[in-house]
Motif scaffolding. Structure first.
Motif, PDB file in Angstrom:
ATOM      1  N   SER A 250       5.067  -0.766  -5.216  1.00  0.00           N
ATOM      2  CA  SER A 250       4.483   0.461  -5.774  1.00  0.00           C
ATOM      3  C   SER A 250       3.113   0.771  -5.202  1.00  0.00           C
ATOM      4  CB  SER A 250       4.379   0.326  -7.292  1.00  0.00           C
ATOM      5  OG  SER A 250       3.606  -0.813  -7.619  1.00  0.00           O
ATOM      6  N   HIS A 251       2.601  -0.070  -4.338  1.00  0.00           N
ATOM      7  CA  HIS A 251       1.264   0.129  -3.752  1.00  0.00           C
ATOM      8  C   HIS A 251       0.218   0.241  -4.853  1.00  0.00           C
ATOM      9  CE1 HIS A 251       3.199   1.867   0.159  1.00  0.00           C
ATOM     10  NE2 HIS A 251       3.597   0.643  -0.116  1.00  0.00           N
ATOM     11  N   ALA A 252       0.377  -0.627  -5.849  1.00  0.00           N
ATOM     12  CA  ALA A 252      -0.487  -0.567  -7.032  1.00  0.00           C
ATOM     13  C   ALA A 252      -1.809  -1.265  -6.764  1.00  0.00           C
ATOM     14  CB  ALA A 252       0.236  -1.203  -8.218  1.00  0.00           C
ATOM     15  N   GLY A 253      -2.762  -0.543  -6.257  1.00  0.00           N
ATOM     16  CA  GLY A 253      -4.118  -1.037  -6.137  1.00  0.00           C
ATOM     17  C   GLY A 253      -4.318  -2.092  -5.057  1.00  0.00           C
ATOM     18  N   PRO A 254      -5.006  -3.190  -5.409  1.00  0.00           N
ATOM     19  CA  PRO A 254      -5.374  -4.184  -4.389  1.00  0.00           C
ATOM     20  C   PRO A 254      -4.154  -4.873  -3.784  1.00  0.00           C
ATOM     21  CG  PRO A 254      -6.622  -4.509  -6.431  1.00  0.00           C
ATOM     22  CD  PRO A 254      -5.542  -3.518  -6.735  1.00  0.00           C
ATOM     23  N   VAL A 255      -4.392  -5.501  -2.642  1.00  0.00           N
ATOM     24  CA  VAL A 255      -3.339  -6.234  -1.931  1.00  0.00           C
ATOM     25  C   VAL A 255      -2.906  -7.443  -2.775  1.00  0.00           C
ATOM     26  CG1 VAL A 255      -2.867  -7.605   0.146  1.00  0.00           C
ATOM     27  CG2 VAL A 255      -4.228  -5.498   0.304  1.00  0.00           C
ATOM     28  N   ALA A 256      -1.598  -7.685  -2.791  1.00  0.00           N
ATOM     29  CA  ALA A 256      -1.063  -8.811  -3.573  1.00  0.00           C
ATOM     30  C   ALA A 256      -1.567 -10.141  -3.014  1.00  0.00           C
ATOM     31  CB  ALA A 256       0.463  -8.764  -3.536  1.00  0.00           C
ATOM     32  N   GLU A 257      -1.821 -11.078  -3.915  1.00  0.00           N
ATOM     33  CA  GLU A 257      -2.355 -12.378  -3.508  1.00  0.00           C
ATOM     34  C   GLU A 257      -1.432 -13.069  -2.508  1.00  0.00           C
ATOM     35  OE1 GLU A 257      -5.246 -14.700  -2.996  1.00  0.00           O
ATOM     36  OE2 GLU A 257      -5.413 -12.993  -4.354  1.00  0.00           O
ATOM     37  N   ARG A 258      -0.131 -12.940  -2.721  1.00  0.00           N
ATOM     38  CA  ARG A 258       0.831 -13.598  -1.820  1.00  0.00           C
ATOM     39  C   ARG A 258       0.722 -13.039  -0.391  1.00  0.00           C
ATOM     40  NH1 ARG A 258       2.926 -17.638   0.277  1.00  0.00           N
ATOM     41  NH2 ARG A 258       5.165 -17.675   0.676  1.00  0.00           N
ATOM     42  N   VAL A 259       0.383 -11.766  -0.289  1.00  0.00           N
ATOM     43  CA  VAL A 259       0.204 -11.162   1.041  1.00  0.00           C
ATOM     44  C   VAL A 259      -1.021 -11.760   1.722  1.00  0.00           C
ATOM     45  CG1 VAL A 259      -0.291  -9.007   2.276  1.00  0.00           C
ATOM     46  CG2 VAL A 259       1.384  -9.027   0.412  1.00  0.00           C
ATOM     47  N   TRP A 260      -2.105 -11.892   0.955  1.00  0.00           N
ATOM     48  CA  TRP A 260      -3.316 -12.509   1.548  1.00  0.00           C
ATOM     49  C   TRP A 260      -3.020 -13.936   2.003  1.00  0.00           C
ATOM     50  CZ3 TRP A 260      -6.165  -9.041   3.183  1.00  0.00           C
ATOM     51  CH2 TRP A 260      -6.700  -8.002   2.432  1.00  0.00           C
ATOM     52  N   GLU A 261      -2.200 -14.655   1.229  1.00  0.00           N
ATOM     53  CA  GLU A 261      -1.877 -16.038   1.600  1.00  0.00           C
ATOM     54  C   GLU A 261      -1.154 -16.093   2.946  1.00  0.00           C
ATOM     55  OE1 GLU A 261      -1.192 -17.377  -3.058  1.00  0.00           O
ATOM     56  OE2 GLU A 261       0.450 -17.568  -1.613  1.00  0.00           O
ATOM     57  N   LEU A 262      -0.264 -15.129   3.157  1.00  0.00           N
ATOM     58  CA  LEU A 262       0.545 -15.141   4.380  1.00  0.00           C
ATOM     59  C   LEU A 262      -0.217 -14.589   5.586  1.00  0.00           C
ATOM     60  CD1 LEU A 262       3.865 -13.750   2.843  1.00  0.00           C
ATOM     61  CD2 LEU A 262       3.629 -15.999   3.934  1.00  0.00           C
ATOM     62  N   LEU A 263      -1.163 -13.696   5.332  1.00  0.00           N
ATOM     63  CA  LEU A 263      -1.722 -12.887   6.414  1.00  0.00           C
ATOM     64  C   LEU A 263      -2.331 -13.690   7.574  1.00  0.00           C
ATOM     65  CD1 LEU A 263      -1.997  -9.909   7.213  1.00  0.00           C
ATOM     66  CD2 LEU A 263      -4.269  -9.919   6.175  1.00  0.00           C
ATOM     67  N   PRO A 264      -3.161 -14.709   7.328  1.00  0.00           N
ATOM     68  CA  PRO A 264      -3.766 -15.397   8.487  1.00  0.00           C
ATOM     69  C   PRO A 264      -2.725 -15.947   9.457  1.00  0.00           C
ATOM     70  CG  PRO A 264      -4.888 -16.011   6.463  1.00  0.00           C
ATOM     71  CD  PRO A 264      -3.680 -15.230   6.053  1.00  0.00           C
ATOM     72  N   ASP A 265      -1.683 -16.574   8.916  1.00  0.00           N
ATOM     73  CA  ASP A 265      -0.655 -17.147   9.799  1.00  0.00           C
ATOM     74  C   ASP A 265       0.134 -16.056  10.519  1.00  0.00           C
ATOM     75  OD1 ASP A 265      -1.459 -19.626   9.038  1.00  0.00           O
ATOM     76  OD2 ASP A 265       0.208 -19.983   7.646  1.00  0.00           O
ATOM     77  N   VAL A 266       0.378 -14.947   9.826  1.00  0.00           N
ATOM     78  CA  VAL A 266       1.130 -13.855  10.457  1.00  0.00           C
ATOM     79  C   VAL A 266       0.304 -13.251  11.589  1.00  0.00           C
ATOM     80  CG1 VAL A 266       2.175 -11.582  10.088  1.00  0.00           C
ATOM     81  CG2 VAL A 266       2.424 -13.354   8.353  1.00  0.00           C
ATOM     82  N   VAL A 267      -0.962 -13.015  11.328  1.00  0.00           N
ATOM     83  CA  VAL A 267      -1.832 -12.447  12.371  1.00  0.00           C
ATOM     84  C   VAL A 267      -1.864 -13.370  13.588  1.00  0.00           C
ATOM     85  CG1 VAL A 267      -4.245 -11.879  12.927  1.00  0.00           C
ATOM     86  CG2 VAL A 267      -3.228 -11.078  10.775  1.00  0.00           C
ATOM     87  N   ALA A 268      -1.982 -14.654  13.324  1.00  0.00           N
ATOM     88  CA  ALA A 268      -2.063 -15.606  14.438  1.00  0.00           C
ATOM     89  C   ALA A 268      -0.766 -15.674  15.238  1.00  0.00           C
ATOM     90  CB  ALA A 268      -2.410 -16.996  13.898  1.00  0.00           C
ATOM     91  N   ALA A 269       0.348 -15.344  14.587  1.00  0.00           N
ATOM     92  CA  ALA A 269       1.653 -15.497  15.242  1.00  0.00           C
ATOM     93  C   ALA A 269       2.135 -14.227  15.942  1.00  0.00           C
ATOM     94  CB  ALA A 269       2.694 -15.937  14.211  1.00  0.00           C
TER      95      ALA A 269
END
Lengths: 312, 293
Positions: A250-269
């Motif tokens: 729903s794009h409800a406000g701030p980014v979901a915590e689980r997304v922040w958890e995944l993001l560094p590894d995804v960016v690096a990959a």
């Protein structure tokens, strides 16, 4: 030569040559003042071109009625920021003739703002009506089954889009709330086949993966790392909310915590990653305010900067 | 092509929990009208029984409702508790249209029909429906294109017929719009005892860019509304002031209405005819296309 005729390597090289933009936000009307006052916090502005025009349909004397007020806002933003297009109206998954009028309109907008790439969704939002001048709408974006028949249809349609739009075309992975049984491929297998066959790129919506993983019980990290991440040019990050017992995009406000958890590894990959786009529903702006949006952008930028510092 | 049948069925299921229930109970009967392979039939039967279809149905309703509430907030407020029934009737009779102007215009037409046949009763509803549809129409009009056409017509036909500027509309009220629209903006429930009855007009104007509205006297409103389609053209002096204000503009003598890019008569008729054909088709092939609800 169509993009799909390129060998995999030149197609990947085409993505690798794209500008590394950084961190941006998907424009919505609540951001009018924000973009004016905080352009320095943005490396680019992602826009939904379809929201700046009204589609009168293929039979209309003037098909696309552009909203001048919206266009003026985007023109002003384009004086200071790179613009990236993210459409919602192509309906590339529809089992009907490709909407060449829509593709032409997207091509005009790509040229107008010099967009380095353009994206849309791997879904269908339109169905044919009784004649060439009418259409039906499901009222939402619905997913396609991951079958060989659908893959063949999509290869043809993606090729047609890429033949008209002179910049890389990306498709965004779906969010879906209903599992279709007996599909011939998994979603990563389907996306990998589609990008390999056509040379198109991926817009990896990390929150969509989190939503699907939450509702359908699979591992989000495993899904992401099953993709050919060389094809990922842009990431979407967002938040969601509960509805009818499921977790929704729903794009409800701030980014979901689980997304922040995944993001560094995804960016690096993702070696060809050019952009991380924060998207939120405009109804959340009063609650988040400019500071809330800036906070999400800063967090994304930290991830972006840390990766690029580490990569030298 | 069976994929099309599958997509039509999936769209119908996503819009209707009642259809989902019918498919879950008896998939062969409920899906008999769609061109499907056995695999597609199994997939849809599975989908119909999943909780996610309730999410799809809610999203469908949300997406359609947000269009109406964006364009016609006052209308929905006045409908009050009855809004759900009116919206349900609208959705049952017409599939979603991605064009917001058409979607809201058809909803407005339904509300007016329900007022005409006495199924709705509100002293303010008719004028607010007309105001909100006109406001949206003028606000989304292609301003730059229309201004260019106005300038071109003025140069080419300096003595051409006078028509209202395509970026203005007149909204007529039977109640004082200033307090009425204030009540609606604050979501106050009717009745509104402080709203005077009478004949009032607002000029809705996007010529300068941002939407503005201001009171218009009855004489000017009548001249504007009558311009372009009256047989007994009024004396020029009556119109000169409106012409100098830019509210009336010159037009091509052959197609005086064509400046209204969104609604030239021929296009309007073509649109209506297309919608009528679709409506006839959908009803004539009811066995193949289950109703949207």
């Amino acid at each position: 030569m169509s993009v799909s005729e390129l060998s995999p390597s030149p197609a990947a090289e085409r993505l690798a040559a794209l500008p590394r933009l950084g961190v941006g936000v998907l424009y919505n009307p609540s951001l009018r003042e924000f973009v004016r006052d905080h352009a320095e916090a943005l490396d680019y502005l992602a826009i939904i071109p379809d929201r700046a025009w009204q589609d009168e349909g293929p039979g209309a004397p003037v098909r696309f009625i552009e909203a001048d007020a919206q266009v003026e806002i985007l023109d002003r933003a384009a004086e200071r920021l790179a613009i990236v297009g993210h459409s919602v109206g192509l309906s590339i998954g529809s089992a009907d003739p490709l909407d060449s009028g829509h593709v032409e309109q997207v091509a005009r907008w790509q040229a107008r703002y010099g967009m380095p790439w353009h994206s849309d969704h791997l879904s269908f939002v339109r169905l044919p009506g009784v004649d060439a001048h009418t259409e039906l709408s499901p009222g939402m974006a619905l997913p396609v089954p991951y079958d060989h028949e659908v893959l063949e249809m999509l290869v043809e349609r993606v090729d047609a889009v890429q033949a008209r739009i002179p910049v890389p075309f990306l498709l965004e992975n779906n969010v879906y709330y209903v599992d279709l049984p007996e599909q011939e491929m998994t979603e990563p297998e389907f996306l990998n086949a589609l990008t390999r066959r056509t040379g198109c790129g991926l817009l990896l919506d990390v929150h969509n993966v989190v939503v699907n993983a939450t509702n359908h019980g699979f591992d989000a990290r495993g899904f992401i790392f099953a993709l050919d991440l060389e094809r990922v040019v842009e990431l979407h990050i967002a938040g969601g909310s509960e509805l009818e017992g499921l977790y929704t995009d729903s794009h409800a406000g701030p980014v979901a915590e689980r997304v922040w958890e995944l993001l560094p590894d995804v960016v690096a990959a993702c070696p060809n990653l050019c952009a991380i786009t924060f998207e939120f529903h405009e109804g959340w702006y009063p609650a988040m305010g400019a500071e809330g949006v800036l906070r999400e952008l800063r967090t994304a930028r930290d991830v972006w900067d840390r990766h690029h510092a580490a990569a030298g | 092509m069976s994929l099309l049948g599958f997509q039509l069925a999936l769209a119908d299921l996503s819009a209707s929990v009642r259809l989902c229930a019918r498919v879950a109970a008896d998939p062969d009967a409920a899906l008999a009208g769609y061109d499907l392979t056995p695999l597609e039939r199994r997939r849809l039967a599975s989908a119909a029984g999943q909780h996610g279809m309730r999410v799809n149905a809610t999203l469908y309703r949300y997406n359609r409702f947000i269009t109406l509430s964006t364009v016609m907030p006052g209308t929905l407020h006045l409908l009050g508790d009855g809004a759900r029934a009116v919206v349900d009737e609208f959705w049952a009779g017409r599939p979603p249209d991605r064009n917001m102007r058409r979607e809201t215009a058809h909803f407005a037409a339904l509300v007016v029909r329900m007022l005409d046949d006495g199924r709705l009763a509100s002293p303010y509803l008719r004028e607010v429906v007309a105001f909100e549809t006109a406001r949206y129409e003028v606000a989304v009009a292609p301003r730059a294109d229309l201004l260019a056409r106005v300038a071109d017509a003025a140069e080419r036909w300096p003595d051409g017929p006078l028509v209202p500027h395509p970026l203005v509309r007149v909204a007529t009220f039977a109640h004082d719009p200033q307090p009425l629209l204030t009540h609606l903006a604050w979501k106050r429930p009717p009745p509104y005892d402080d709203v005077a009855e009478g004949e009032f007009h607002l000029l809705l104007d996007c010529r300068e860019g941002p939407f503005t509205q201001r009171p218009l006297d009855a004489r000017a409103a009548k001249l504007l509304c009558d311009a372009g389609d009256r047989d007994d053209a009024p004396r020029f002096e009556e119109l000169e002031e409106l012409l100098s204000d830019g509210l009336l503009v010159r037009a091509d003598p052959a197609t005086a209405g064509a400046l209204h890019l969104l609604d030239p008569p021929a296009w309007k008729q073509a649109t209506e005819a297309a919608l009528e054909r679709r409506w006839i088709h959908e009803n004539a092939t009811a066995a193949h296309r289950l109703p949207w609800h």
